[in-house]
Write a protein that holds these residues in place. Structure first.
Motif, PDB file in Angstrom:
ATOM      1  N   SER A  96      16.334   2.838  -9.241  1.00  0.00           N
ATOM      2  CA  SER A  96      16.522   1.971 -10.409  1.00  0.00           C
ATOM      3  C   SER A  96      15.635   0.730 -10.325  1.00  0.00           C
ATOM      4  CB  SER A  96      17.992   1.550 -10.521  1.00  0.00           C
ATOM      5  OG  SER A  96      18.374   0.827  -9.357  1.00  0.00           O
ATOM      6  N   TYR A  97      14.517   0.853  -9.614  1.00  0.00           N
ATOM      7  CA  TYR A  97      13.613  -0.282  -9.478  1.00  0.00           C
ATOM      8  C   TYR A  97      12.167   0.189  -9.450  1.00  0.00           C
ATOM      9  CZ  TYR A  97      13.673   1.192  -4.544  1.00  0.00           C
ATOM     10  OH  TYR A  97      13.597   1.918  -3.386  1.00  0.00           O
ATOM     11  N   GLU A  98      11.283  -0.738  -9.786  1.00  0.00           N
ATOM     12  CA  GLU A  98       9.856  -0.543  -9.575  1.00  0.00           C
ATOM     13  C   GLU A  98       9.511  -1.211  -8.249  1.00  0.00           C
ATOM     14  OE1 GLU A  98       6.454  -1.711 -12.522  1.00  0.00           O
ATOM     15  OE2 GLU A  98       6.574  -3.272 -10.992  1.00  0.00           O
ATOM     16  N   LEU A  99       8.961  -0.435  -7.326  1.00  0.00           N
ATOM     17  CA  LEU A  99       8.619  -0.964  -6.010  1.00  0.00           C
ATOM     18  C   LEU A  99       7.270  -1.672  -6.066  1.00  0.00           C
ATOM     19  CD1 LEU A  99       9.040  -1.235  -2.956  1.00  0.00           C
ATOM     20  CD2 LEU A  99       7.985   1.027  -2.703  1.00  0.00           C
ATOM     21  N   TYR A 100       7.262  -2.956  -5.639  1.00  0.00           N
ATOM     22  CA  TYR A 100       5.981  -3.657  -5.573  1.00  0.00           C
ATOM     23  C   TYR A 100       5.341  -3.316  -4.225  1.00  0.00           C
ATOM     24  CZ  TYR A 100       2.337  -7.040  -6.183  1.00  0.00           C
ATOM     25  OH  TYR A 100       1.090  -7.609  -6.325  1.00  0.00           O
ATOM     26  N   LEU A 101       4.603  -2.204  -4.232  1.00  0.00           N
ATOM     27  CA  LEU A 101       4.086  -1.587  -3.011  1.00  0.00           C
ATOM     28  C   LEU A 101       3.191  -2.496  -2.155  1.00  0.00           C
ATOM     29  CD1 LEU A 101       4.394   1.300  -1.800  1.00  0.00           C
ATOM     30  CD2 LEU A 101       2.196   1.845  -2.861  1.00  0.00           C
ATOM     31  N   PRO A 102       2.325  -3.348  -2.747  1.00  0.00           N
ATOM     32  CA  PRO A 102       1.427  -4.152  -1.901  1.00  0.00           C
ATOM     33  C   PRO A 102       2.139  -5.080  -0.915  1.00  0.00           C
ATOM     34  CG  PRO A 102       0.628  -4.133  -4.160  1.00  0.00           C
ATOM     35  CD  PRO A 102       1.989  -3.502  -4.185  1.00  0.00           C
ATOM     36  N   LEU A 103       3.413  -5.391  -1.160  1.00  0.00           N
ATOM     37  CA  LEU A 103       4.126  -6.302  -0.254  1.00  0.00           C
ATOM     38  C   LEU A 103       5.011  -5.578   0.753  1.00  0.00           C
ATOM     39  CD1 LEU A 103       5.081  -9.254  -2.659  1.00  0.00           C
ATOM     40  CD2 LEU A 103       3.325  -9.220  -0.883  1.00  0.00           C
ATOM     41  N   MET A 145       4.565   4.251   5.421  1.00  0.00           N
ATOM     42  CA  MET A 145       4.718   2.923   4.818  1.00  0.00           C
ATOM     43  C   MET A 145       4.485   3.064   3.317  1.00  0.00           C
ATOM     44  SD  MET A 145       5.501  -0.212   5.462  1.00  0.00           S
ATOM     45  CE  MET A 145       5.421  -0.230   7.238  1.00  0.00           C
ATOM     46  N   LYS A 146       5.270   3.976   2.708  1.00  0.00           N
ATOM     47  CA  LYS A 146       5.064   4.290   1.290  1.00  0.00           C
ATOM     48  C   LYS A 146       6.284   3.973   0.449  1.00  0.00           C
ATOM     49  CE  LYS A 146       2.084   6.418  -1.566  1.00  0.00           C
ATOM     50  NZ  LYS A 146       2.614   5.858  -2.798  1.00  0.00           N
ATOM     51  N   THR A 147       7.455   3.891   1.087  1.00  0.00           N
ATOM     52  CA  THR A 147       8.686   3.651   0.347  1.00  0.00           C
ATOM     53  C   THR A 147       9.416   2.445   0.934  1.00  0.00           C
ATOM     54  OG1 THR A 147      10.099   5.040   1.753  1.00  0.00           O
ATOM     55  CG2 THR A 147       8.905   6.140  -0.038  1.00  0.00           C
TER      56      THR A 147
END
Length: 452
Positions: free
Chosen positions: A40-47, A129-131
């Motif tokens: 239920s979220y958009e993951l801000y992957l760069p952080l 380190m993807k999720t």
């Protein structure tokens, strides 16, 4: 009269940006909008590396879909197959229930998965380190290695627990190694029985240069910074074999190590392979307006799509970056709206704004608009860019608060027990074995037609 149905597949940068734009561009009476997303979220992957380092809490980089999307129906699950002729998407909900979603227009933004190779022991022993779950687990795992090394009575065990390896010299790998090395260098002060010299971080990449996109000067600066901090960077080298206590490299070295973090690139979501459509290196081939020629009413964007990069020309496709994904989402939404209304569609064009690489603390390198920066100035640009890219004010405040707390109060280096006593390796997080074959999709749709 039934409204047209628009289905967005994927809750990442591209999919969420597309759904947000569709809500603004289309009146409620013009179309029903739905999005398929496992979380239920958009993951801000760069952080994510900063989550693994404990600088940011997991919640701060998980941007709520329900804060951003106000009339889009959210289907909690993942698309595991699509029949473009019947215009049916097969979805596996988080309850493992299979449901079928009919659509008139579909936007494919399923993102990517960690790219692996046929290396003995890799998927069984490597961490990713993807999720968000992986980042939280990696932090627990690294701290647990310090705890176990401190309690160990065998010197060989202690050495293997205090050696850490990150494979992949791109942004994700470099930032992960830099941020986590900073964690262990500060945490070791809480372990007076351990010799700090036993802690070793290795960064390995098959490429001859570290982050070549930065250019020779900034790439060399980043390399020098990492080596001065004690990180052993090995270029032109890859992994030959992995066991639970060691990593063998292609140059013959056998390093005692119980932590291998794999960030050596990404591959398009396996969903793409279920379609009878052209691909470019595994990514779905699209036209410049992001439509898929072989499939009526289908658009594709983000990491899973090979969208022509008109800014570069010469047949180049856009790289799988957050910057392109967000901007493609807006243009794709405009083109879906245009297709629905019978209007002209626009090609996607975007010139890269630059690159930012956070190496922890006040160390960073960045290249905004072609200007090369290092140190505090680069760190300011990097953090400013991340704040600008976060899509809600709540997320911005959470991230800024976390940065301030970490800078002033430091870290307690505690383990939360996340995934306690479970392997939690690459194969445990990305569910790449759930997708249907083309034959299975036909069977599912045929059974659906019979029931109807």
């Amino acid at each position: 009269m039934e409204r047209p149905r628009i289905l967005v597949v994927g809750g990442g940068f591209a999919g969420v940006e597309c759904a947000r734009r569709l809500e603004r561009r289309l009146a409620p009476s013009e179309a029903d909008i739905a999005i398929v997303a496992p979380f239920s979220y958009e993951l801000y992957l760069p952080l994510l590396p900063q989550v693994a380092a404990g600088v940011l809490t997991p919640q701060s980089v998980a941007v709520s879909l329900r804060r951003m999307l106000h009339r889009t129906r959210i289907i909690p699950g993942g698309a595991i197959g699509i029949d473009p002729r019947a215009k049916v998407c097969v979805i596996k909900k988080i309850t493992d229930e299979t449901v079928y979603e009919h659509y008139d227009y579909i936007v494919l933004a399923p993102g990517s998965v960690t790219r692996t190779f046929d290396i003995p022991g890799l998927v069984q022993h490597a961490r990713g380190m993807k999720t968000l779950a992986e980042a939280a687990y990696v932090r627990d795992h690294v701290i647990s290695q310090l705890d176990l090394a401190d309690a160990a009575t065998d010197r060989d065990e202690r050495i293997s627990r205090l050696q850490f390896m990150v494979v992949g010299g791109g942004y994700a790998g470099t930032e992960t190694a830099a941020c986590l090395q900073r964690v262990t260098s500060y945490a070791i002060k809480r372990y007076p029985r351990l010799n700090p010299n036993l802690i070793k971080w290795h960064l390995v990449d098959i490429a001859p240069k570290l982050m070549p996109e930065l250019g020779d000067k900034l790439g060399s600066t980043a390399l020098d910074l990492l080596r001065r901090r004690g990180i052993e960077v090995s270029l032109g080298v890859s992994v030959a074999e992995v066991t639970d206590t060691s990593v063998k490299l292609t140059d013959g070295r056998n390093i005692p190590c119980r932590t291998l973090i794999w960030t050596a690139g990404v591959a398009a979501s396996p969903l793409i392979a279920t379609l009878d459509a052209d691909t470019v290196r595994g990514r779905l081939a699209t036209t410049a307006d992001m439509s898929v020629p072989q499939c009526d009413g289908m658009f594709a964007l983000g990491d899973a799509a090979a969208v022509p990069d008109l800014a570069k020309g010469d047949g180049a496709v856009c790289p799988p970056t957050a910057q392109h994904a967000q901007r493609q989402g807006k243009v794709a939404a405009d083109n879906v709206a245009a297709a629905l209304r019978g209007g002209p569609m626009q090609p996607y064009f975007h010139k890269d704004l630059g690159l930012v690489v956070d190496l922890g603390g006040a160390q960073a390198v960045s290249k905004p608009m072609g200007i090369e920066l290092t140190g505090v100035a680069a760190q300011g640009v990097a953090r400013g860019y991340h704040l600008m890219a976060l899509r809600t004010n709540v997320a911005k405040v959470r991230v800024m608060t976390n940065w301030l707390l970490n800078a002033t109060a430091g870290d307690d280096f505690v383990r939360t027990g996340f995934q306690l006593r479970r392997p939690a390796t690459l194969k445990d997080f990305e569910y790449t074995d759930t997708y249907l074959t083309k034959e299975q999709i036909k069977e599912h749709v045929a059974s659906l037609n019979v029931r109807q």
